[in-house]
Design a protein around this motif. Structure first.
Motif: not given
Length: 175
Positions: A41-68
């Motif tokens: 009944k959640m408005k948006k289920p968790p990880f709804e926009d996730l397409r694949s592990t590869a595309s998610f990993s690219i996003a994580v890599a960008i976040e990691f670069i920003v944090i570093c």
């Protein structure tokens, strides 16, 4: 005892350990909990926009670069307010995993690391705030800015995840 530079470099480490959990299990989790995700009944289920592990990993890599990058600039410039705000935003993000897990009523990727990391992050925020020569008002302002910045980064990366997926798919097809 901790030095501020040691604490600063714990941020990218904690971030990656947390995101490794998400990267490793998220696709299998989506398959396993497909019926529950549809029925929620959640408005948006968790990880709804996730397409694949590869595309998610690219996003994580960008976040990691920003944090570093922010961590490095903080250490080099001896100015830690922006780092503190982003680390606070990450800490809030860990709490969001707990809320998602409770609302979804099942395991949600990231909750296993969120449980031990949340109190560690709160402690590190406390210790680092005692090492800063900043006022409570400055710290409060940058905490708000950090939460907003982390939210904008995550929202922005989720919006372009489709483009990441197209890049990965095109790469796989090219010969």
């Amino acid at each position: 005892m901790f030095t501020i530079n040691a604490i600063v470099w714990l941020f990218p480490v904690l971030f990656m350990l947390h995101d490794f959990e998400e990267i490793i299990v998220v696709e299998a989790w989506k398959n396993r909990y497909q019926a529950q995700r549809i029925a929620t009944k959640m408005k948006k289920p968790p990880f709804e926009d996730l397409r694949s592990t590869a595309s998610f990993s690219i996003a994580v890599a960008i976040e990691f670069i920003v944090i570093c990058g922010i961590s490095l600039l903080s250490v080099l410039m001896n100015w830690y307010l922006l780092w503190y705000g982003l680390f606070f935003g990450f800490t809030v993000h860990l709490l969001v995993h707990g809320v998602l897990c409770l609302r979804f009523r099942h395991y949600v990727p990231g909750i296993v690391t969120s449980i031990p990391f949340f109190p560690i992050c709160v402690y590190l925020l406390y210790v680092s705030s005692t090492l800063f020569p900043f006022t409570g008002m400055e710290i409060s302002l940058f905490c708000v800015l950090g939460v907003v910045a982390m939210l904008l980064i995550v929202i922005g990366l989720h919006r372009v995840m489709g483009a990441f997926e197209r890049l990965v798919t095109a790469f796989a097809r090219e010969r």
